[in-house]
Design a protein around this motif. Structure first.
Motif, short mmCIF file in Angstrom:
data_model
loop_
_atom_site.label_atom_id
_atom_site.label_comp_id
_atom_site.label_asym_id
_atom_site.label_seq_id
_atom_site.Cartn_x
_atom_site.Cartn_y
_atom_site.Cartn_z
N LEU A 1 -12.14 2.65 9.33
CA LEU A 1 -12.00 1.43 8.46
C LEU A 1 -10.55 1.54 7.71
N SER B 1 -2.71 0.99 -2.55
CA SER B 1 -2.65 1.13 -1.14
C SER B 1 -2.81 2.74 -1.24
N LEU C 1 7.37 -4.46 0.16
CA LEU C 1 6.27 -3.41 0.14
C LEU C 1 5.27 -4.24 0.65
N LEU C 2 4.81 -5.16 0.18
CA LEU C 2 3.42 -5.86 0.61
C LEU C 2 3.38 -6.11 2.07
N PRO D 1 -7.46 0.40 8.42
CA PRO D 1 -6.69 -0.73 8.48
C PRO D 1 -7.16 -1.89 7.53
N VAL D 2 -8.28 -2.18 7.99
CA VAL D 2 -8.97 -3.24 6.98
C VAL D 2 -8.95 -3.09 5.42
N LEU E 1 -2.27 -0.07 12.41
CA LEU E 1 -3.58 1.07 12.51
C LEU E 1 -4.60 0.26 13.32
N ILE F 1 0.54 -2.72 -5.93
CA ILE F 1 0.41 -2.93 -4.43
C ILE F 1 0.47 -1.29 -4.08
N ALA F 2 1.52 -0.74 -4.32
CA ALA F 2 1.79 0.86 -4.17
C ALA F 2 0.42 1.51 -4.65
N ARG G 1 -23.87 -0.01 -0.90
CA ARG G 1 -22.59 -0.62 0.12
C ARG G 1 -23.03 -0.36 1.21
N SER H 1 -4.36 -3.98 -0.46
CA SER H 1 -3.10 -4.22 -0.85
C SER H 1 -3.05 -5.81 -1.40
N VAL H 2 -3.99 -6.72 -0.92
CA VAL H 2 -4.16 -8.01 -1.49
C VAL H 2 -4.77 -7.86 -2.89
N ALA I 1 -1.24 -1.96 8.34
CA ALA I 1 -2.60 -2.07 8.45
C ALA I 1 -2.72 -2.73 9.80
N VAL J 1 -12.77 0.49 -1.62
CA VAL J 1 -12.08 -0.78 -1.92
C VAL J 1 -12.95 -1.59 -2.95
N VAL K 1 2.97 -2.69 4.10
CA VAL K 1 1.59 -2.31 3.90
C VAL K 1 0.59 -3.10 4.73
N LEU K 2 0.84 -4.29 4.96
CA LEU K 2 0.05 -5.16 5.85
C LEU K 2 0.49 -4.78 7.18
N LEU L 1 -16.82 -1.67 2.01
CA LEU L 1 -15.72 -0.74 2.58
C LEU L 1 -15.53 0.37 1.59
N LEU M 1 -7.16 -0.88 3.99
CA LEU M 1 -5.75 -1.15 3.46
C LEU M 1 -5.19 -2.55 3.27
N ALA M 2 -5.42 -3.25 4.26
CA ALA M 2 -5.00 -4.84 4.06
C ALA M 2 -5.75 -5.33 2.77
#
Lengths: 118, 188
Positions: B140, B118, A8-9, B142-143, A19, B114-115, A81, B149-150, A16, B39, A12-13, B36, B145-146
């Motif tokens: 924004l 995301s 899953l991780l 892609p970044v 995209l 993680i799910a 932000r 997930s982390v 990303a 996030v 998702v990466l 972001l 989402l990455a």
């Protein structure tokens, strides 16, 4: 972690990364940056540096136009932000302040403009 | 009719709601905001994950929504667009966790996190794009989402560790994901 967690991780990466082309400009470069506010859209000319004020939902926001692009330097939002985002240039970047309802991005060719700020 | 088990559930849900609210407020106050939209590290989600693992999806939803309300009231963002983004993110995360939590055991709490993270950030970007009318926000994704997930990985590991080390609280309360009966975390 289970094996499914790792997959899953990785998925998702991978999504990303797939995209990432979204973050790239359309290939065209413009000297104009558009600022979308609750009251309309304004264009900023990158060749004319200085500070500009736009009106958001929470009050006035101050934008700085310079050789490196457009940044937000003052905002009435609680998180601030938007001050750490950008700069927005003619070819890429985006700054958004959700509480204020203001966004800054490279100008689209067919954008309907209310006025140009110089 | 209330049973001792239901009372235990209510009390534990209250404790987790308080934990999630405090973590959310502390994170807003002490940690610098990530530039972001939508996030954040998501420490409050630890409480939501534990609630889902110990009490089930419905209690987890109650803890999640209650936390959104309390943190929004405490930070003064309850009536603004940020609240709409928080609610959308929390609902999307809950739906994603509900989807991956069955069949039980395939994903651990780490996978749930993680799910959830995301789905949370995707929903928040979608709402932010709709609120501002600026499709440039999608750049924004892609970044965001990455990073999300982390962050989800980190909070999932913390939640799993918390559950593993509080075994006396979990006995007889509910079925856990990725944790043996003795409270030791396992991987597959």
């Amino acid at each position: 972690m289970t094996r499914a967690d790792r997959w899953l991780l990785a998925a998702v990466l991978a999504l990303a990364i797939a995209l990432l082309p979204l973050t790239l400009g359309a290939g065209t470069r413009t000297r104009m940056v558009e600022v979308t506010t609750p009251s309309g859209t304004v264009l900023l000319d990158l060749t004319e540096p200085g500070e500009r004020t736009v009106r958001g939902l929470l009050g006035d926001m101050v934008l700085r136009v310079s050789s490196e692009g457009v940044r937000v330097i003052e905002s009435p939002c609680p998180d601030q932000r938007c001050l750490n985002m950008g700069p927005v240039t003619g070819s890429g970047g985006v700054v958004v302040c959700i509480p204020s309802g203001v966004s800054v991005s490279p100008a689209r060719g067919s954008a309907e403009v209310d006025h140009v700020v110089r | 009719m209330w049973s001792a088990s239901r009372s235990h559930h209510v009390a534990l849900a209250g404790v987790l709601l308080a934990l999630g609210s405090v973590l959310g407020i502390v994170e807003s106050a002490l940690l610098p905001p990530v530039p972001l939209p939508g996030v954040r590290l998501g420490l409050a989600n630890i409480a939501v994950l534990v609630a889902i693992a110990l009490l089930g999806l419905r209690w987890g939803l109650a803890v999640s929504m209650g936390r959104v309300f309390i943190v929004g009231a405490a930070t003064g963002t309850l009536m603004g667009p940020a609240a709409l983004m928080s609610i959308a993110g929390a609902m999307a995360a809950w739906v994603a966790i509900a989807a991956v939590s069955r069949p039980a055991g395939r994903f651990s709490m780490v996978g749930w996190s993680i799910a959830g993270a995301s789905a949370h950030v995707v929903a928040q970007i979608a709402v932010a794009t709709a609120l501002t009318g600026a499709p440039a926000l999608l750049a924004l994704a892609p970044v965001s989402l990455a990073v999300a997930s982390v962050c989800g990985l980190a909070t999932g590991l913390m939640a799993l560790s918390l559950v593993s080390r509080t075994a006396p609280l979990t006995q007889g309360v509910g079925r856990l994901a990725g944790v043996e009966a003795g409270g030791t975390a396992v991987g597959r």
